[in-house]
Design a protein around this motif. Structure first.
Motif, PDB file in Angstrom:
ATOM      1  N   GLU A 286       4.389   8.916  -1.757  1.00  0.00           N
ATOM      2  CA  GLU A 286       4.948  10.238  -1.439  1.00  0.00           C
ATOM      3  C   GLU A 286       6.456  10.030  -1.321  1.00  0.00           C
ATOM      4  OE1 GLU A 286       5.028  12.999   2.462  1.00  0.00           O
ATOM      5  OE2 GLU A 286       3.045  12.241   1.898  1.00  0.00           O
ATOM      6  N   ALA A 287       7.168  10.323  -2.402  1.00  0.00           N
ATOM      7  CA  ALA A 287       8.523   9.816  -2.583  1.00  0.00           C
ATOM      8  C   ALA A 287       9.594  10.876  -2.393  1.00  0.00           C
ATOM      9  CB  ALA A 287       8.658   9.202  -3.973  1.00  0.00           C
ATOM     10  N   THR A 288      10.641  10.480  -1.659  1.00  0.00           N
ATOM     11  CA  THR A 288      11.818  11.309  -1.434  1.00  0.00           C
ATOM     12  C   THR A 288      13.055  10.494  -1.755  1.00  0.00           C
ATOM     13  OG1 THR A 288      10.779  12.601   0.325  1.00  0.00           O
ATOM     14  CG2 THR A 288      13.174  12.584   0.284  1.00  0.00           C
ATOM     15  N   GLY A 289      14.011  11.104  -2.434  1.00  0.00           N
ATOM     16  CA  GLY A 289      15.282  10.456  -2.708  1.00  0.00           C
ATOM     17  C   GLY A 289      16.434  11.299  -2.215  1.00  0.00           C
ATOM     18  N   ILE A 290      17.442  10.649  -1.627  1.00  0.00           N
ATOM     19  CA  ILE A 290      18.654  11.360  -1.230  1.00  0.00           C
ATOM     20  C   ILE A 290      19.854  10.680  -1.877  1.00  0.00           C
ATOM     21  CG2 ILE A 290      17.698  12.173   0.947  1.00  0.00           C
ATOM     22  CD1 ILE A 290      19.408  10.046   2.384  1.00  0.00           C
TER      23      ILE A 290
ATOM     24  N   THR B 288       0.851  -1.194   0.000  1.00  0.00           N
ATOM     25  CA  THR B 288       0.000   0.000   0.000  1.00  0.00           C
ATOM     26  C   THR B 288       0.880   1.234   0.000  1.00  0.00           C
ATOM     27  OG1 THR B 288      -1.712  -1.152   1.246  1.00  0.00           O
ATOM     28  CG2 THR B 288      -1.786   1.258   1.248  1.00  0.00           C
ATOM     29  N   PRO B 289       0.692   2.142  -0.949  1.00  0.00           N
ATOM     30  CA  PRO B 289       1.552   3.333  -1.011  1.00  0.00           C
ATOM     31  C   PRO B 289       1.471   4.181   0.250  1.00  0.00           C
ATOM     32  CG  PRO B 289       0.368   3.046  -3.070  1.00  0.00           C
ATOM     33  CD  PRO B 289      -0.232   2.069  -2.096  1.00  0.00           C
ATOM     34  N   GLY B 290       2.583   4.780   0.589  1.00  0.00           N
ATOM     35  CA  GLY B 290       2.678   5.684   1.732  1.00  0.00           C
ATOM     36  C   GLY B 290       3.869   6.594   1.509  1.00  0.00           C
ATOM     37  N   ARG B 291       4.609   6.852   2.569  1.00  0.00           N
ATOM     38  CA  ARG B 291       5.812   7.683   2.449  1.00  0.00           C
ATOM     39  C   ARG B 291       7.011   6.770   2.230  1.00  0.00           C
ATOM     40  NH1 ARG B 291       7.299  10.762   7.027  1.00  0.00           N
ATOM     41  NH2 ARG B 291       7.874  12.542   5.753  1.00  0.00           N
ATOM     42  N   VAL B 292       7.833   7.097   1.227  1.00  0.00           N
ATOM     43  CA  VAL B 292       8.978   6.265   0.901  1.00  0.00           C
ATOM     44  C   VAL B 292      10.232   7.129   0.781  1.00  0.00           C
ATOM     45  CG1 VAL B 292       8.467   6.380  -1.587  1.00  0.00           C
ATOM     46  CG2 VAL B 292       9.922   4.544  -0.685  1.00  0.00           C
ATOM     47  N   LEU B 293      11.332   6.592   1.274  1.00  0.00           N
ATOM     48  CA  LEU B 293      12.641   7.222   1.152  1.00  0.00           C
ATOM     49  C   LEU B 293      13.546   6.276   0.395  1.00  0.00           C
ATOM     50  CD1 LEU B 293      14.797   9.386   1.947  1.00  0.00           C
ATOM     51  CD2 LEU B 293      15.231   7.986   4.004  1.00  0.00           C
ATOM     52  N   ASP B 294      14.180   6.784  -0.682  1.00  0.00           N
ATOM     53  CA  ASP B 294      15.149   6.008  -1.450  1.00  0.00           C
ATOM     54  C   ASP B 294      16.536   6.546  -1.123  1.00  0.00           C
ATOM     55  OD1 ASP B 294      16.566   4.493  -3.234  1.00  0.00           O
ATOM     56  OD2 ASP B 294      15.727   5.401  -5.038  1.00  0.00           O
ATOM     57  N   VAL B 295      17.349   5.718  -0.460  1.00  0.00           N
ATOM     58  CA  VAL B 295      18.701   6.116  -0.051  1.00  0.00           C
ATOM     59  C   VAL B 295      19.671   5.764  -1.172  1.00  0.00           C
ATOM     60  CG1 VAL B 295      20.541   5.760   1.631  1.00  0.00           C
ATOM     61  CG2 VAL B 295      18.145   5.743   2.370  1.00  0.00           C
ATOM     62  N   GLY B 296      20.424   6.768  -1.635  1.00  0.00           N
ATOM     63  CA  GLY B 296      21.299   6.556  -2.778  1.00  0.00           C
ATOM     64  C   GLY B 296      20.490   6.483  -4.056  1.00  0.00           C
ATOM     65  N   CYS B 297      19.652   7.480  -4.275  1.00  0.00           N
ATOM     66  CA  CYS B 297      18.659   7.438  -5.360  1.00  0.00           C
ATOM     67  C   CYS B 297      19.248   7.623  -6.741  1.00  0.00           C
ATOM     68  CB  CYS B 297      17.578   8.489  -5.124  1.00  0.00           C
ATOM     69  SG  CYS B 297      18.167  10.208  -5.236  1.00  0.00           S
ATOM     70  N   GLY B 298      20.515   8.046  -6.834  1.00  0.00           N
ATOM     71  CA  GLY B 298      21.119   8.248  -8.146  1.00  0.00           C
ATOM     72  C   GLY B 298      20.341   9.242  -8.973  1.00  0.00           C
TER      73      GLY B 298
END
Length: 236
Positions: free
Chosen positions: A70-74, A46-56
């Motif tokens: 609700e996507a964030t990449g660092i 189920t979609p929610g808040r997601v963090l992608d570490v090392g998102c390139g």
């Protein structure tokens, strides 16, 4: 660090400068397509808040945002983050990208948190093909990534279970200092590292080796195994 240690750790990407050099060319270095194992694993969540570490360059973050997250990449590289933001804008996708080192990054001061105040962490934290930065161990890296998972959230780690035969020569030719010398990763091995260094309880949702077909720099076909671990943070 002793000379033998330095030799053993040669090629480990331990600086922002090394990653900036990797992205220094005018063309993207990745395909722009989302990771197949991520798509297969996340599609049932189920979609929610997601963090992608090392998102390139942002392909996974963009795919997640397109599918209701609700996507964030660092990423350590400013160039990679800029390319990710440009790619999202070109597709009309709303996603947040920031320069950040997971060992020190504070989400409370991020753009995403300013727009959507923190709710105790991320429902999903993703780490695809993460590199351990000296002097950290992989256990420390896994622990730092896992710290951003909310209670009842999930951690997805996708890692190389083996390296393609051309990887070492390719890195030497590119001269980026980002060699891929490491011990093979397994999903159960990563889970052992996770529970060994975490103060909270975790359970395995999904742990397997997935085989994918790849093409080498000279067009040679190969099959490679990836380690895929989806772990669930258990609330008491």
């Amino acid at each position: 660090m002793t000379e033998p240690q330095q030799a053993a750790n040669a090629g480990v990407p331990d600086s922002v400068a090394a990653w900036e050099e990797r992205y220094s060319g005018s063309d993207p270095i990745w395909s722009g397509k989302p990771n197949e194992a991520l798509v297969a694993t996340v599609s049932s969540l189920t979609p929610g808040r997601v963090l992608d570490v090392g998102c390139g360059e942002g392909a996974d973050v963009i795919w997640l945002a397109e599918h209701g997250w609700e996507a964030t990449g660092i990423d350590l590289s400013q160039t990679a983050v800029d390319r990710a933001a440009e790619a999202a804008a070109a597709k009309g996708v709303t996603a947040s990208f920031e320069v950040g080192d997971v060992s020190t990054w504070d989400p409370s001061g991020s753009q995403a948190e300013a727009e959507h105040p923190r709710r105790g962490g991320y429902d999903l934290v993703v780490g695809c093909f993460l590199h351990t930065r000296l002097p950290d161990t992989r256990e420390e890296l896994v622990g730092k990534v896992a710290e951003h998972v909310a209670p009842d959230g999930r951690l997805l780690l996708i890692s190389h279970a083996e390296m393609p035969p051309w990887a070492e020569n390719q890195d030497d030719e590119l001269g980026h200092g980002l060699g891929h010398h490491h011990e093979p990763v397994t999903p159960n091995g990563d889970f052992a590292l996770l529970i060994g260094g975490s103060p909270v309880r975790w359970e395995i949702d999904f742990a397997e080796l997935r085989t994918r077909e790849v093409e080498g720099p000279d067009g040679q076909p190969a099959e490679l195994d990836d380690s895929v671990l989806l772990a669930h943070r258990i609330t008491d």
